[in-house]
Design a protein around this motif. Structure first.
Motif, mmCIF file in Angstrom:
data_model
loop_
_atom_site.group_PDB
_atom_site.id
_atom_site.type_symbol
_atom_site.label_atom_id
_atom_site.label_comp_id
_atom_site.label_asym_id
_atom_site.label_seq_id
_atom_site.Cartn_x
_atom_site.Cartn_y
_atom_site.Cartn_z
ATOM 1 N N VAL A 250 0.837 -1.207 0.000
ATOM 2 C CA VAL A 250 0.000 0.000 0.000
ATOM 3 C C VAL A 250 0.872 1.257 0.000
ATOM 4 O O VAL A 250 0.651 2.181 -0.797
ATOM 5 N N LEU A 251 1.865 1.297 0.869
ATOM 6 C CA LEU A 251 2.716 2.488 0.982
ATOM 7 C C LEU A 251 3.491 2.757 -0.309
ATOM 8 O O LEU A 251 3.697 3.911 -0.689
ATOM 9 N N ARG A 252 3.917 1.716 -0.993
ATOM 10 C CA ARG A 252 4.669 1.909 -2.242
ATOM 11 C C ARG A 252 3.756 2.317 -3.392
ATOM 12 O O ARG A 252 4.208 2.922 -4.374
ATOM 13 N N ASN A 253 2.484 1.995 -3.290
ATOM 14 C CA ASN A 253 1.549 2.348 -4.366
ATOM 15 C C ASN A 253 0.892 3.713 -4.172
ATOM 16 O O ASN A 253 0.324 4.247 -5.136
ATOM 17 N N MET A 254 0.971 4.272 -2.984
ATOM 18 C CA MET A 254 0.380 5.591 -2.763
ATOM 19 C C MET A 254 0.941 6.653 -3.715
ATOM 20 O O MET A 254 0.169 7.350 -4.390
ATOM 21 N N PRO A 255 2.263 6.793 -3.836
ATOM 22 C CA PRO A 255 2.777 7.803 -4.783
ATOM 23 C C PRO A 255 2.490 7.443 -6.239
ATOM 24 O O PRO A 255 2.296 8.334 -7.073
ATOM 25 N N ARG B 70 -6.390 9.091 6.091
ATOM 26 C CA ARG B 70 -7.265 9.087 4.907
ATOM 27 C C ARG B 70 -6.517 8.581 3.672
ATOM 28 O O ARG B 70 -7.081 7.847 2.861
ATOM 29 N N GLY B 71 -5.246 9.005 3.535
ATOM 30 C CA GLY B 71 -4.480 8.604 2.367
ATOM 31 C C GLY B 71 -4.277 7.094 2.292
ATOM 32 O O GLY B 71 -4.471 6.477 1.239
ATOM 33 N N PHE B 72 -3.890 6.497 3.407
ATOM 34 C CA PHE B 72 -3.660 5.052 3.457
ATOM 35 C C PHE B 72 -4.957 4.308 3.143
ATOM 36 O O PHE B 72 -4.976 3.369 2.331
ATOM 37 N N GLN B 73 -6.059 4.722 3.768
ATOM 38 C CA GLN B 73 -7.349 4.064 3.554
ATOM 39 C C GLN B 73 -7.833 4.216 2.115
ATOM 40 O O GLN B 73 -8.415 3.292 1.542
ATOM 41 N N ALA B 74 -7.562 5.377 1.512
ATOM 42 C CA ALA B 74 -7.956 5.596 0.119
ATOM 43 C C ALA B 74 -7.192 4.651 -0.811
ATOM 44 O O ALA B 74 -7.753 4.121 -1.781
ATOM 45 N N CYS B 75 -5.928 4.423 -0.507
ATOM 46 C CA CYS B 75 -5.114 3.523 -1.319
ATOM 47 C C CYS B 75 -5.577 2.077 -1.150
ATOM 48 O O CYS B 75 -5.590 1.307 -2.122
ATOM 49 N N VAL B 76 -5.962 1.723 0.061
ATOM 50 C CA VAL B 76 -6.477 0.371 0.315
ATOM 51 C C VAL B 76 -7.748 0.130 -0.490
ATOM 52 O O VAL B 76 -7.941 -0.947 -1.072
ATOM 53 N N MET B 77 -8.616 1.128 -0.565
ATOM 54 C CA MET B 77 -9.873 0.998 -1.295
ATOM 55 C C MET B 77 -9.645 0.783 -2.796
ATOM 56 O O MET B 77 -10.500 0.251 -3.497
ATOM 57 N N LYS B 78 -8.474 1.180 -3.290
ATOM 58 C CA LYS B 78 -8.142 0.979 -4.705
ATOM 59 C C LYS B 78 -7.262 -0.253 -4.893
ATOM 60 O O LYS B 78 -6.612 -0.412 -5.915
#
Length: 348
Positions: free
Chosen positions: A84-89, A131-139
């Motif tokens: 998740v953290l690597r896909n956020m950016p 919010r950012g982490f959760q938004a990435c999880v939802m995708k």
């Protein structure tokens, strides 16, 4: 006279013995062990189904097995967090604040060196609520995040506890690559079933043919969510790959007398996903809308058409991580299969 009487007695004994043998053969036929081969590509939910069988029809998981799964689950949690953290950016999802970004960098720098979850307890508790982490999880479906990720993130406090023991649900959501062949024997109604699970990885599929002897039925598992996922190693749509494999199994001469039970899995995720992305991305000829029923029935028809068999193919929608739902679906589907197909073969 004496010899004649002896022969009569001997004949009676032989007849009684013959009747007893016939009775034993008939009895064995009634309780004959039926072999069900569990097949499907990797990440279809095939092994999760196998675990459900242990929960529902066997003795579940021992203390030592739960200890093993504890380590698996912690590894899964660490891996999912890194993904998740690597896909956020990559998805242009910003961190909520400088603290979140700092914690993410700390985790990504040190996670592979240290596998102790408690070493990152403060950082992860903070990140999972942003919010950012959760938004990435939802995708997550856009970058193949494991289906169990959300469950594990929500269960972090419990998993991080020193006395943590995995629940059945935790084990169902855990991810371990299946290799080799695993068997489970259990009684279902009046029948003795032997379920055989074989690895779904491409390298493992060569072993499938060694399990084709005396197969009563194939239980083929595919994920409905595969319709917009690509196989990284072959650049092929994963649902279309499943269809090709299923078609080849149906055409296999060694399975000509076997019934086929198709579980269209991950129904819960598919219901949400189909609202965002049409089935046309996988099936350009699909002319329906985005309703679950319409889309799901179209997928089921693809498998029925691929079989090219006159009888013995049954499709069912399910979510194998939902024990209550799966128990009901499995009970219904097996009852239909046993009644309609095995009666024809003379096994029931």
């Amino acid at each position: 006279m004496g010899c004649s009487g002896s022969r009569d007695i001997l004949l009676q004994v032989q007849q009684q013995h013959s009747k007893q043998i016939d009775k034993e053969i008939a009895s064995e036929k009634k309780v004959q062990k039926l072999k069900f081969l569990l097949l499907g590509v990797s990440e279809s939910g095939k092994t999760t189904l196998f675990r459900q069988m242990r929960i529902l029809h066997s003795n579940g998981f021992s203390v030592s097995e739960r200890t093993y799964y504890k380590n698996v689950i912690i590894d899964n949690l660490m891996q999912y967090t890194e993904v998740v953290l690597r896909n956020m950016p990559l998805l242009n999802i910003p961190f909520d604040d400088e603290t979140s970004e700092t914690y993410a960098n700390v985790f990504l720098t040190k996670a592979r060196e240290c596998q102790k979850l408690l070493d990152f307890e403060a950082e992860l508790k903070h990140l999972y609520c942003t919010r950012g982490f959760q938004a990435c999880v939802m995708k997550g479906q856009d970058y193949s995040l494991g289906d169990g990720a959300q469950h594990l993130f929500k269960s972090f406090d419990r998993i991080a506890s020193p006395d943590y023991i995995p629940s059945d649900q935790d084990i169902l959501y855990s991810r371990v690559i299946t290799t080799g062949v695993t068997e489970l024997s259990f009684k279902f109604r009046a029948s003795n079933l032997c379920m055989v699970d074989v690895g779904g990885q491409r390298s493992e599929r060569m072993k499938w043919i060694h399990c084709f002897d005396n197969v009563t039925a194939i239980i083929f598992v595919t994920a409905m969510t595969f319709y917009h996922q690509m196989n990284d190693s072959s650049d092929m749509n994963k649902l279309r790959e499943s269809l090709l494999i299923f078609k080849s199994l149906c055409a296999n001469q060694y399975l000509s007398k076997s019934a086929f039970l198709v579980f269209l899995n991950k129904m819960d995720i598919f219901k949400v996903m189909i609202q965002r992305k049409s089935l046309k991305c996988c099936f350009p000829r699909y002319k329906g809308g985005k309703s679950f029923i319409e889309s799901a029935e179209y997928i089921a028809c693809q498998f029925e058409d691929a079989s090219r068999r006159n009888r013995g193919v049954y499709c069912h929608y399910t979510t194998v991580t939902d024990t209550e739902n799966f128990d009901r679906v499995f009970d219904t589907s097996m009852a239909i299969l046993l009644e309609k197909n095995l009666a024809v073969t003379g096994l029931l």
